[in-house]
Design a protein around this motif. Structure first.
Motif, PDB file in Angstrom:
ATOM      1  N   TYR A  95      42.303  43.607 -85.654  1.00  0.00           N
ATOM      2  CA  TYR A  95      43.227  43.502 -86.778  1.00  0.00           C
ATOM      3  C   TYR A  95      43.524  44.912 -87.251  1.00  0.00           C
ATOM      4  O   TYR A  95      42.757  45.845 -86.983  1.00  0.00           O
ATOM      5  N   GLU A  96      44.667  45.046 -87.943  1.00  0.00           N
ATOM      6  CA  GLU A  96      45.095  46.407 -88.282  1.00  0.00           C
ATOM      7  C   GLU A  96      44.596  46.848 -89.648  1.00  0.00           C
ATOM      8  O   GLU A  96      43.949  47.864 -89.783  1.00  0.00           O
ATOM      9  N   ALA A  97      44.920  46.028 -90.640  1.00  0.00           N
ATOM     10  CA  ALA A  97      44.545  46.450 -91.989  1.00  0.00           C
ATOM     11  C   ALA A  97      43.442  45.539 -92.512  1.00  0.00           C
ATOM     12  O   ALA A  97      43.165  44.492 -91.949  1.00  0.00           O
ATOM     13  N   GLY A  98      42.820  45.944 -93.603  1.00  0.00           N
ATOM     14  CA  GLY A  98      41.844  45.101 -94.259  1.00  0.00           C
ATOM     15  C   GLY A  98      40.438  45.303 -93.747  1.00  0.00           C
ATOM     16  O   GLY A  98      40.188  46.168 -92.907  1.00  0.00           O
ATOM     17  N   GLU A  99      39.523  44.488 -94.282  1.00  0.00           N
ATOM     18  CA  GLU A  99      38.127  44.666 -93.925  1.00  0.00           C
ATOM     19  C   GLU A  99      37.420  43.320 -93.893  1.00  0.00           C
ATOM     20  O   GLU A  99      37.755  42.402 -94.642  1.00  0.00           O
ATOM     21  N   ILE A 100      36.442  43.218 -93.001  1.00  0.00           N
ATOM     22  CA  ILE A 100      35.631  42.017 -92.937  1.00  0.00           C
ATOM     23  C   ILE A 100      34.189  42.435 -93.189  1.00  0.00           C
ATOM     24  O   ILE A 100      33.690  43.349 -92.537  1.00  0.00           O
ATOM     25  N   ARG A 101      33.536  41.769 -94.169  1.00  0.00           N
ATOM     26  CA  ARG A 101      32.146  42.112 -94.475  1.00  0.00           C
ATOM     27  C   ARG A 101      31.271  40.875 -94.307  1.00  0.00           C
ATOM     28  O   ARG A 101      31.658  39.766 -94.669  1.00  0.00           O
ATOM     29  N   VAL A 102      30.107  41.079 -93.729  1.00  0.00           N
ATOM     30  CA  VAL A 102      29.118  40.018 -93.668  1.00  0.00           C
ATOM     31  C   VAL A 102      27.940  40.466 -94.506  1.00  0.00           C
ATOM     32  O   VAL A 102      27.354  41.523 -94.243  1.00  0.00           O
ATOM     33  N   GLU A 103      27.645  39.697 -95.514  1.00  0.00           N
ATOM     34  CA  GLU A 103      26.606  40.054 -96.485  1.00  0.00           C
ATOM     35  C   GLU A 103      26.777  41.493 -96.956  1.00  0.00           C
ATOM     36  O   GLU A 103      25.831  42.274 -97.003  1.00  0.00           O
TER      37      GLU A 103
END
Lengths: 511, 352, 370, 357
Positions: free
Chosen positions: A315-323
């Motif tokens: 993906y280009e923008a943004g963020e994915i966080r796990v815990e």
């Protein structure tokens, strides 16, 4: 055949197959297949996976020759030695997975083997194109007959399959789960076309796992179980419960045994991710113990979001966080390390290594943790595989047999076992019950529910509205790559989910 | 093959009127055809060489270029039929050797045999060898790569066994036979004209007959083809037999063109032939590409050798250049395909 | 459950067939081995007979069960075949008990090694070899010598360290000179010429080319002849053919081609005779009369040269005999009798010269059959 | 149902092992060696061991990475060209006066780079390996020609060249065989015992499923091609030293021999199946047959016919049997089922349902 139902057509059966037996090596796929199709009528064929429906279809298609059977088409006894025999008898089949040739043009896909001939017996490409365009006009769709089939959406591919059947003037049309990959609107359009064909006098057989479709579309229903014919009914005279009982041979206590689970901390936090035109600005969270469903039409971008979370796609923008810990884009290994598990939508290609043994499939996710000094410890591996197979009640001859020998439901259990073995914090399931039988379906639902109770966060992509409504604590609806609604379990109805999925509404989506 | 190029407005126009594509789309189609890059490369190469050495396109020069390409063209056309059906035939060099030697043997043992009879007998012999491959591949349902690697060895072994140290020379064959690869009609050598005729016939067969289209369908998706009622086994068998037939024909022409035929004739040519087909835009995993492309690919590969010699490029560079060319061809094909895919994705996203 | 076990058994049966299939192939191999050992016998019988017939070789009576094996560059090559024909005849006359010809089907550098190894193990007394690469066969030949074998190189030399004698066609310089002479004559003493050789590594070819270059540079008679290119046809008919073609295109003023290899000259002859260059461009070199006859007859080629290849094999057999019998050591000045060809002397570097080259032209070519 | 797994499984395992493809290949080698030893007087000797193994080494070496590559569903036709390129480099650099250790290091590096180029084109750009490596087959051989041209360099240090053909005491086993065995064992361990190896099978039969369990398919493939390039270069170095001759055409045509051996060893050309044991046995079988024929002075004509036939028989024979036995079983079963069916119709339908799958 008990209680002959009233026939809508006014002549004898267009097709009848009685006492069909088919074995593969030592496996009996069909012990007593029986089906009767009449002109101007739609028959539903239902049964669990492994009940022998696909084998029966392939016998009608001429792909398999039955070991023994009494087979009549239009009142005449026939023996099909090949698919061509079946075709020339006026039988047309639409398979579960569309079988188009990706390199050929749409027009040619419709007319393979029957291309119109012009001068010197050569194919008349112009006429072929015009004929195809005319067919599409009749179906009211816009597909360029000259483009190659590669890259067409599944819905378009199904339409082409239907156009093909129409162009053959098939007297008998058999559809093997044609709606499995279609969205609501597409299903409606398909049904309209099918009813039109019925009214023109075609005999139609419709195979589906979705009861609501069976009741909406079909005149009669035939039930199969364990390779045998069980019962025939007029649809109007039977209930879902009765059909389920006949299919399973026992009572299903509850279809969606959703238990209440306590929700905990935020496990997954997706913030404003975008990927080209596939999806844009997607934000949501999933908490421990919570089942969140991603709903919407096929092609709305649900699977793509799930894949992006798992790192399959970038993906280009943004963020994915796990815990709270940010994940790198495009790395499944990092997602796995962070505690995400992913049960993909295409079991045969993405979920399993079909030629590998059951044991090795289960331990595929554990291969690193089972290794000491870089070498896999065999006894520990067997133990782990046996343990997980037992926990998920995988029914198999030997753990060393190839996973291809299992039924669809058991295969799905192997996929789940493989992922649960990693002890995930977040489980993403994409169409968890597609193409599996009613019995296993409820087992899978119970399992998901249990996991939620034990504190696993679950993100579920599903096209089956009842499944979504029955299982999810929260429903996120997507439309054309955007999140259009977030609906709580208590507020969710099929109407408001469908509305969000189909019409552009101004909904502000909070995290 | 180039349908991806057509914009949505074109589609609507076509749908509305049912008319044939316009001139514009025809031009676009030409530019995006799979054969376009290889043709452009060939033209550029020939022009560049000619600019440096006018002799390159002299009467004799053109004749040599065409004659050099003729045999590889036949082999590449045959090979592409097999590749389009998602198979491959590595035994082609061995078949060429056997059939070329058979030609020599026929003439020596039957000095009065009519030339046409030799063509017929040897081509059929080639078809028989190809059919053997086809039989093993279809009946035993094992991968063609393995089977034809096996028959590559077996056929070559029998060629050695049969020929031993015997070689047949040009004067063992009637002059009229040798003249086939010497005499020209309108500046074109007779055997090249024959090969062109074969290309046209095979192109017609592959493009405009049901059997030919079946081969594309099989190569595109063999399982779907089976479900479709395409007689996969029979078609694949046919592809191998035709390939063998063309290899047999090439064998006869080889005997006409070159001085000697013996045990080693045709050794190692198989990968060149596959390379020619690939350079000509035939996808190695079947389903797309045309025999015309393969023929142009063959022409390009044989021309580049002549051209580099003519340009006095150090001969040690020649093979490396050929390698780069093959890589460029498949990379170009891939790039075109990726771009088309991306365009499809975006257009689909727009249409929802 | 049952069904899967049974399916498993079916699988086992399937595998059992593979076993049977493999064994069948092994049986085929066995048959091949067996059949050959029987065919090998008549050959040695023949040799014994011939040996008795030509009992004039006096010094060799005490060694009667010697074996000789020829390893040519490549089997199934017409030139090689003539050489081997002479060799087998010579070996029989010289009284060898076991005569064999083994060799690779392709002329690559390393392919001869395992044949040498097998001969070493067979305890062959004399190995006659035409080396594809002077060094690649070295270690293997050394091992054979350590095992007691005598090594005779012929046609194409190995590194002198690894053989006892080399049976050379002719003095290398003579071969070079005669070709220069022929081409100078045919092009009228002036103009561009080119060389079409065999493989780039061929020892004998490279030596001749070296002498040709030297001669052109040093002899004032050839001052107007310019050597413009040397190309390699790899002794492959197709490749040589196309190299010839390329030469003519790259050098429009080319007057003549020298091809010191039988495959190359025949391929070039074929190209010239079928092109407009026929009669315009001269061609000479080393060729087999049988292969070149049509090109001499049709005027493409005026004259070319070659020694009698059969004599190479023939002399090699006698040299081997003399070495094995201990009559000679391969030192300079040693002499031995080469059957009907009379006495031969080992020259400098262990080289034995067979005979002068013959020039073939329209007048005499029909007198030869090889 | 589950409890039957253990016992019947074990018995089946034993039978399966004894009749596995690998086992059959081993029997074949044993039979071939026994036959040759009994039938050919000179075969059973330490000389045979030495010569045979020296001949096998190049094929055996390259077959290792090739097995892994074919298991992932790809192929590498450029191996022999890489060997040729490294041989050519070795000759040129040595002649230019570089120290031998540096020459060897550079040659290995070139092999790794050549492999990486293959890998990047195939796994990075997604091009088909068959097509790419036909291209690099020509390219690398071409570069070998560019590097060394028509020269042949032979003046390598005598100690080194004699080392490559030296034997361990009087066993006849070449000293370099130790290194080769280490490499073979390393590859066997990697393929059969490590997570990485398990991943290769997964990639070969379902690349997508492999990437879903976190296997970086492209990176794994690039890695394999790099190894393959390295081993090919090593083979080129061995070849050069063994024949003490660096030439551009060294090892040409070896690729098909290697692939034939790998396929004969039971590795599926479609990927996902195969083992090092089978491949080693196949290399041994071909070697034994070749050497036996050489000893008996049987022409190579027979050898290539036998090699080709072996290859075909190894894939066709099981298939033919499958068809025959399939037909037999079906006939037997359908009669049995006909009886079943008549019995069942008299019964009630609620018979306990059996799941056949």
């Amino acid at each position: 055949m008990e209680g002959k139902p009233p026939s809508t057509g006014n002549h004898g059966p267009a097709l009848s197959l009685i006492g069909a037996v088919k074995t593969f090596g030592e496996v009996v796929a069909l012990a007593d297949g029986r089906v009767e199709l009449r002109a101007g009528e739609i028959l539903a064929l239902i049964g669990e996976n492994g009940a022998g429906k696909s084998t029966l279809v392939k016998i009608l298609a001429g792909v398999h020759t039955p070991d023994s059977a009494s087979f009549m088409v239009a009142g005449e006894s026939v023996v099909f030695g090949s698919v061509a025999d079946s075709k020339s008898a006026g039988i047309s089949i639409i398979y579960q997975e569309p079988t188009l040739f990706p390199d050929l043009t749409v027009a040619e896909n419709i007319y393979v083997g029957r291309q119109p001939k012009g001068a010197f017996g050569l194919i008349d490409r112009g006429r072929m194109r015009d004929d195809a365009a005319a067919l599409f006009a009749r179906l009211g769709v816009r597909i360029d007959p000259d483009r190659v089939a590669e890259g067409l959406s599944i819905a378009d591919q199904q339409i082409i399959e239907i156009a093909k059947a129409i162009s053959m003037h098939a007297q008998v049309l058999i559809m093997d789960e044609p709606t499995a990959a279609l969205s609501g609107a597409e299903v409606d359009r398909l049904f309209e076309v099918v009813r039109g064909l019925r009214d023109e006098g075609a005999a139609i057989m419709f195979i589906s796992h979705r009861f609501e479709e069976v009741f909406e579309l079909c005149d009669r229903v035939t039930v199969m179980r364990d390779g045998r014919h069980v019962a025939d009914h007029v649809t109007a005279d039977v209930t879902i419960e009765e059909l389920v009982l006949e299919m399973v041979g026992r009572d299903i206590d509850q279809l969606f045994p959703k238990q209440e689970a306590e929700t905990g901390v935020v496990v997954l936090d997706v913030e404003g991710i975008s990927a080209g035109s596939v999806f844009r600005d997607i934000s949501f969270t999933v908490r421990a113990g919570e089942i969140v469903a991603l709903a919407g039409l096929v092609g709305a971008g649900r699977t793509e979001v799930a894949r992006a979370v798992f790192g399959i796609d970038r993906y280009e923008a943004g963020e994915i966080r796990v815990e709270g810990r940010a994940l790198q884009s495009g790395s499944p290994q990092e997602a796995i390390d962070a505690g995400i598990a992913f049960v993909p939508e295409d079991r045969r290609k993405q979920g399993l290594v079909m030629e590998m043994s059951i044991q090795h499939n289960i331990t595929l996710t554990l291969r690193d943790s089972l290794a000491r000094f870089g070498l896999i410890r065999r006894p520990e591996e067997s133990a782990a595989a046996d343990d997980w197979a037992k926990r998920l009640q995988v029914k198999a001859g030997s753990m060393r047999h190839s996973v291809a020998t299992l039924s669809g439901g058991n295969q799905q259990k192997v996929v789940l076992a493989k992922w649960l073995a990693t002890n995930p914090k977040l489980l993403i399931v994409d169409e968890p019950t597609r193409g599996i039988d009613v019995g296993t379906k409820s087992e899978v639902h119970r399992l998901l529910s249990d996991l939620a109770v034990r504190g696993v966060a679950i993100l579920m992509v599903s096209s089956e509205l009842p499944e979504v409504l029955g299982m999810a604590d929260r429903i996120l609806v997507m439309r054309e790559g955007r999140l259009t609604a977030e609906i709580d379990r208590v507020d969710a109805t099929s109407e408001n989910v469908m509305r969000a999925a189909t019409t552009p509404v101004e909904v502000s989506v909070g995290a | 093959m180039s349908a991806q190029e057509i914009s949505s407005t074109d589609i609507e126009a076509v749908l509305a009127t049912g008319s044939r594509p316009t001139l514009m789309t025809a031009v676009k189609r030409l530019l995006t055809a799979r054969e376009f890059p290889v043709t452009a490369a060939l033209v550029a190469l020939v022009l560049f060489t000619y600019a440096n050495n006018q002799l390159f396109l002299s009467r004799q020069g053109v004749k040599d270029l065409l004659l050099n390409a003729t045999i590889v063209i036949l082999l590449a056309v045959g090979q592409s039929i097999v590749i389009i059906s998602r198979n491959v035939d590595l035994s082609i060099g061995s078949i060429l050797g056997l059939t070329a030697f058979a030609t020599g043997t026929l003439f020596v043992n039957n000095p009065d045999i009519p030339i046409w009879a030799v063509f017929v007998i040897v081509s059929l012999f080639g078809a028989l060898l190809g059919a053997l491959n086809g039989l093993l591949v279809t009946v035993a349902r094992v991968p063609a790569l393995v089977i034809t690697l096996g028959t590559l060895y077996v056929f070559r072994g029998f060629n050695n066994l049969w020929a031993g140290p015997t070689q047949y020379f040009a004067d063992d064959r009637p002059d009229a036979f040798g003249d086939l690869s010497v005499d020209t009609v309108f500046g074109l050598p007779i055997i090249t004209l024959g090969a062109l005729l074969v290309v046209v016939i095979v192109a017609g067969f592959m493009g405009r007959t049901r059997r030919g289209r079946d081969l594309y369908a099989i190569g595109s998706d063999p399982t779907a083809a089976l479900l479709f009622g395409v007689p996969v086994g029979r078609r694949v068998f046919l592809a191998f037999a035709v390939n063998g037939l063309l290899a047999g024909l090439a064998g006869v022409l080889y005997a006409s063109r070159f001085n000697s035929v013996g045990a080693t004739t045709g050794n190692g040519i198989e990968l060149d032939v596959v390379a020619a087909a690939v350079v000509g835009g035939v996808a190695i995993f079947g389903g797309s590409g045309t025999v015309v492309g393969a023929a142009i690919g063959a022409m390009l590969l044989t021309t580049i050798t002549s051209s580099l010699t003519t340009l006095r490029v150090d001969k040690f560079w020649q093979q490396a250049i050929v390698g780069v060319l093959i890589l460029a061809a498949i990379a170009a094909d891939r790039i075109v395909k990726l771009r088309a895919e991306r365009r499809l994705q975006t257009s689909e996203a727009h249409h929802g | 459950m049952k069904s899967s076990t049974r399916a498993g058994e079916a699988n086992h049966w399937r595998r059992l067939t593979s076993l049977i299939g493999l064994l069948a192939v092994l049986a085929l191999v066995a048959a091949a081995c067996g059949s050959d050992s029987t065919t090998a016998e008549p050959a040695s019988d023949g040799s014994a007979e011939d040996g008795a017939g030509s009992g004039d070789s006096d010094g060799t009576s005490d060694v009667n069960d010697l074996s000789i094996t020829y390893i040519p560059k490549q089997l199934n090559n017409p030139y090689t075949n003539v050489v081997l024909g002479g060799g087998e005849g010579g070996a029989a006359e010289a009284g060898f008990e076991g005569i064999a010809v083994v060799g690779p089907l392709d002329a690559s550098a390393s392919s001869q090694v395992s044949f040498i190894n097998a001969e070493t193990q067979a305890g062959t007394d004399v190995i006659v070899i035409a080396a594809n690469d002077p060094d690649a066969v070295g270690p293997a030949l050394q091992e054979a010598r350590d095992g007691g074998a005598k090594i005779v190189a012929f046609d194409s030399d190995t590194n002198p360290d690894f053989r006892d004698v080399f049976i050379s066609q002719v003095v290398a310089k003579d071969v070079a000179l005669i070709q220069v002479e022929l081409i100078a004559e045919q092009i009228g003493g002036a103009g561009q010429i080119a060389i079409l050789s065999a493989t780039a590594n061929a020892t004998n070819q490279n030596e001749w080319i070296k002498f040709i270059e030297e001669e052109l540079a040093s002899n004032p008679d050839y001052a107007d002849i310019e050597l413009v290119a040397t190309v390699y046809g790899d002794d492959d008919d197709t490749k040589s053919f196309q190299e010839a073609q390329g030469l003519l295109q790259a050098y429009p003023d080319l007057k003549g081609i020298i091809s010191p290899t039988t495959v190359g000259i025949a391929a070039t002859g074929r190209y010239l005779s079928t092109s407009e260059y026929k009669g315009q461009v001269a061609l000479t070199g080393l060729g087999l009369p049988n292969e070149m006859r049509p090109f001499v007859k049709d005027g493409t080629v005026t004259a070319f040269a070659l020694w009698d290849p059969a004599q190479l094999g023939y002399v090699a057999a006698y040299a081997g005999r003399a070495l094995a019998a201990g009559e000679i050591s391969g030192a300079e000045g040693d002499t031995f009798t080469a059957g009907e060809l009379g006495e031969r002397t080992v020259g400098e570097g262990g080289i034995v010269i067979v005979g002068p080259p013959t020039v073939f032209n329209a007048g005499n070519i029909d007198n030869y059959d090889f | 149902m589950a409890e039957t797994i253990g016992r019947s499984g074990q018995k089946a395992d034993w039978v399966r092992l004894a009749l596995s493809r690998d086992a059959i290949m081993i029997y074949a080698v044993v039979v071939a060696v026994l036959f040759a030893s009994l039938r050919l007087e000179r075969f059973a000797s330490t000389l045979t061991v030495g010569f045979l193994l020296l001949d096998l080494i190049p094929v055996l070496l390259i077959a290792m990475p090739m097995t892994l590559i074919i298991i992932t569903g790809e192929i590498d036709l450029s191996v022999a060209s890489i060997a040729g390129l490294s041989s050519a480099m070795m000759g040129t650099l040595w002649e230019d006066g570089f120290p031998i250790w540096l020459v060897i290091v550079v040659c290995l590096a070139i092999g790794l780079i050549a492999g990486a180029v293959n890998g990047i084109l195939i796994a990075g750009l997604g091009l088909q390996s068959l097509a790419v490596t036909i291209g690099t087959l020509a390219l690398y051989r071409g570069l070998a020609l560019v590097v060394i041209g028509d020269n042949a360099v032979a003046s390598f240090p005598a100690g080194l060249t004699s080392f490559t053909t030296s034997k361990l005491g009087n066993t006849g086993i070449p000293t370099v065989m130790i290194g080769v065995m280490v490499i073979v064992i390393m590859f066997a361990v990697v393929l059969h015992l490590t997570p990485f190896g398990r991943g290769l099978y997964a990639i070969g039969s379902a690349a997508e499923a492999a990437s879903f369990v976190g296997i970086d398919v492209a990176r794994v493939k690039i890695k394999l091609y790099v190894w393959c390039g390295g081993i090919s270069a090593l083979t080129g170095i061995y070849w050069t030293l063994r024949f003490s001759s660096a030439r551009s055409d060294n090892a040409s045509g070896l690729e098909l021999t290697v692939i034939a051996a790998v396929l004969l060893g039971g590795v599926s050309i479609f990927g996902g199946k195969g083992s090092i044991t089978g491949v080693v046995a196949a290399v041994g079988l071909i070697g034994t047959i070749t050497y036996s024929l050489r000893l008996e002075r049987v022409s190579d004509v027979v050898l290539i016919i036998v090699t080709g036939t072996l290859l075909i028989v190894s894939v066709v024979a099981p298939r033919i049997f499958e068809v025959i036995s399939g037909a037999r079983h079906r006939r037997k079963l359908s009669t049995q089922l006909a009886v079943d069916r008549s019995a069942i119709t008299t019964h009630t339908r609620s018979t306990a349902h059996r799941k056949e799958e």
